[in-house]
Each structure stands twice: as C-alpha cells, then as structure tokens.
Design an enzyme around this catalytic site. Structure first.
Site, PDB file in Angstrom:
ATOM      1  N   SER A 133       0.953  -1.323   0.133  1.00  0.00           N
ATOM      2  CA  SER A 133       0.045  -0.034  -0.089  1.00  0.00           C
ATOM      3  C   SER A 133       0.987   1.181   0.252  1.00  0.00           C
ATOM      4  O   SER A 133       1.591   1.569   1.116  1.00  0.00           O
ATOM      5  CB  SER A 133      -0.907   0.119   1.227  1.00  0.00           C
ATOM      6  OG  SER A 133      -1.849  -1.257   1.211  1.00  0.00           O
ATOM      7  N   LYS A 136      -7.091   1.209  -3.406  1.00  0.00           N
ATOM      8  CA  LYS A 136      -6.668   0.828  -1.887  1.00  0.00           C
ATOM      9  C   LYS A 136      -6.770   1.996  -1.035  1.00  0.00           C
ATOM     10  O   LYS A 136      -7.472   1.448  -0.133  1.00  0.00           O
ATOM     11  CB  LYS A 136      -5.350   0.572  -1.829  1.00  0.00           C
ATOM     12  CG  LYS A 136      -4.752  -0.372  -0.616  1.00  0.00           C
ATOM     13  CD  LYS A 136      -5.654  -1.334  -0.164  1.00  0.00           C
ATOM     14  CE  LYS A 136      -5.176  -1.820   1.422  1.00  0.00           C
ATOM     15  NZ  LYS A 136      -4.067  -2.650   1.395  1.00  0.00           N
TER      16      LYS A 136
END
Length: 292
Positions: free
Chosen positions: A98, A172
């Site tokens: 991420s 995300k």
C-alpha cells in the site's frame, strides 16, 4: 508473457503466505526479506532464499514486492544496491504494498526507464485472505499486462484492473477509508450497547445478515466483543493509509470529515502506545474518550 520464475521481496505477515501460495502453484519462487528468519521459514515449501534483494530478482520473469511502505519500496528498488537495476529488461515489477498514488506513478516511470513493465496492485483481505488466497487485488497498469499476469494473481485472489499505474493505489486508499470508518462505526455501536445495558455479543448476533452486517462487523466486531486485539493488522498501519488519503484529498481540494475523525481515533491509539494492537482496538480509544 510466460511466467515461470518469480522474485518475491517482503515475506512478513501477508507476504509470507503469498510467496508460499505461489510456490505451491508450481512457480519457481526466490524470496528475500530484511529479517532472514521470516524468509527461511518458507524453505520447506520449495522456495529459494536469496541473500540480497538483487539476487532474488535477477533471473525473475515477475518480481513482487510486499513491503510496509512507499519509502521502503523506493529504497529497495531504487536506492543503494537498487534491486530494479538487477531486473532483466522486459520483466515485470508488481508492487503489492500500500503506497501513495504519486509514489506508484513515479515508480512506473522509473521502471519504464529501465525497460520494465510496472503494476501497482495493492490488496485487501488481511492475513486471512493472504493465507487462503482470497485477496481482493486492485491493479493499475496496461490492460494487456494485467491479462498476462492472471496466472500469477490466481493463487493469491481476485484481480480487478482499475486503470493505469497509480489507479491500484487509489483504489486501495478508497478501500482503507471504508474499512477504517466501518471499524470505528462498529466500535461505537458495540460501546453504545455495552453502556446501554445490552449484551454486545448478542447484539452482534442479532445484526448478522441485516444491513449493518459486513466483513468488518463479522470479524472485527467479534474481536471487539472478545477483547482479542492481537495483530492481524496493527492499528499504526491504519494511520499510514488514512493520512495518505487525507493528504491526497487536500491536494484535490476535498474535505473528508469522517476520514479526518477516524484518523484522529487511530492516532489516539498510537499516541497511547497501543499502535501495535489490531485495528479492532479502536474500541479501546473510544472507551478512553468516553471516560475522561
């Protein structure tokens, strides 16, 4: 693109399961991790352990990164002893960490300069999803690159092509805002039940299957009721994502009041030394706020 050899960098809480599943799917997997013990634990699944990141990627058709942050990915890929420089031209770099949107876009440009394909493909589903191969994979790249990688993604979960490089990281962030907000809403509801005189465990049971039900409600709600805050995903990582999302929103002129409050709640956990607890520990901070 034929893929037989995979270099895998980062075999932590989720990466270890992912590398193991790729090896069990008959790929030749060579792994590297900063803490060698976590990589060596995979030896009995048939993986090869490299002494350096560059060694793990040198002969790979595809290189997967599963590291904790954008700066760490940048350091391993493009810093001293840059792993990206050891990759063969025409191979594919898949960053499943991420990371900020702008970091993914910049990495894509640096990869292209080296003749590499680039995909930002962060995941959702946590350790359980990584273990069981049920991750939601949000991929940003050219469509033909994603199509060629489907055999690689298949042992890990379900992939969706959401746009060009950077779009995976954007998806995300959206996921993390929904998850973080949902965790806090569940914590508030269970705290309200507890203080109001209802049994939180029975409340959770009563709401299963209704509009309030969700993956967060089922799993994190159970942990809150049981007081099970062992990671899992540590709360300190949540503020990395909420902070990144809020910074992006500010650059776009957007105000996100719910995300701002959720970020504050998780930062309270970190400030009180509870950042290594599971995300579900948000209920601890809410209890603390209501006993002042």
């Amino acid at each position: 693109m034929s893929v037989t050899r995979i270099g895998f960098i980062g075999t932590g809480i989720m990466g270890g399961h992912m590398a193991r599943r790729l090896a069990q799917a008959s790929f030749a997997v060579k792994v590297w991790n900063r803490s060698p013990g976590k990589a060596e634990a995979l030896l009995h699944f048939g993986v090869t352990v490299a002494a350096e990141a560059a060694e793990a990627v040198r002969d790979a058709d595809v290189v997967v990164l599963m590291l904790s942050s954008g700066p760490i990915c940048d350091e391993v890929l493009f810093g001293p002893n840059a792993a990206a420089d050891a990759m063969a031209p025409g191979s594919t770099l898949v960053v499943m960490s991420s990371i900020p949107v702008e970091t993914a876009r910049r990495q894509g440009e640096l990869a292209a300069q080296r003749g590499l394909r680039y995909v930002d493909a962060p995941v959702s589903g946590g350790e359980k999803g990584a273990d069981e191969g049920t991750l939601a994979i949000m991929a940003g790249a050219e469509a033909d690159t994603i199509d060629a990688l489907k055999p690689v993604f298949a042992p890990l979960g379900r992939v969706t092509h959401v746009g060009p490089a950077g779009a995976g990281s954007l998806a995300k962030l959206a996921n993390q805002l929904i998850v973080a907000s949902n965790i806090c809403a569940v914590a508030e509801a269970l705290l309200l039940a507890e203080r109001g005189g209802a049994d939180p465990a029975r409340l959770r049971e009563a709401l299963l299957g209704g509009f309030a039900d969700s993956t967060v409600f089922r799993h994190h709600g159970r942990r809150m009721v049981e007081g099970d805050f062992v990671p899992g995903g540590p709360a300190k990582y949540q503020i990395k994502d909420t902070g990144t999302a809020l910074a992006l929103a500010a650059s776009l002129g957007l105000a996100l009041p719910v995300a701002t409050e959720v970020d504050r709640i998780f930062r309270g956990l970190v400030d009180h030394g509870d950042g290594d607890l599971d995300h579900s520990a948000a209920i601890i901070e809410l209890r603390r706020l209501n006993t002042r």
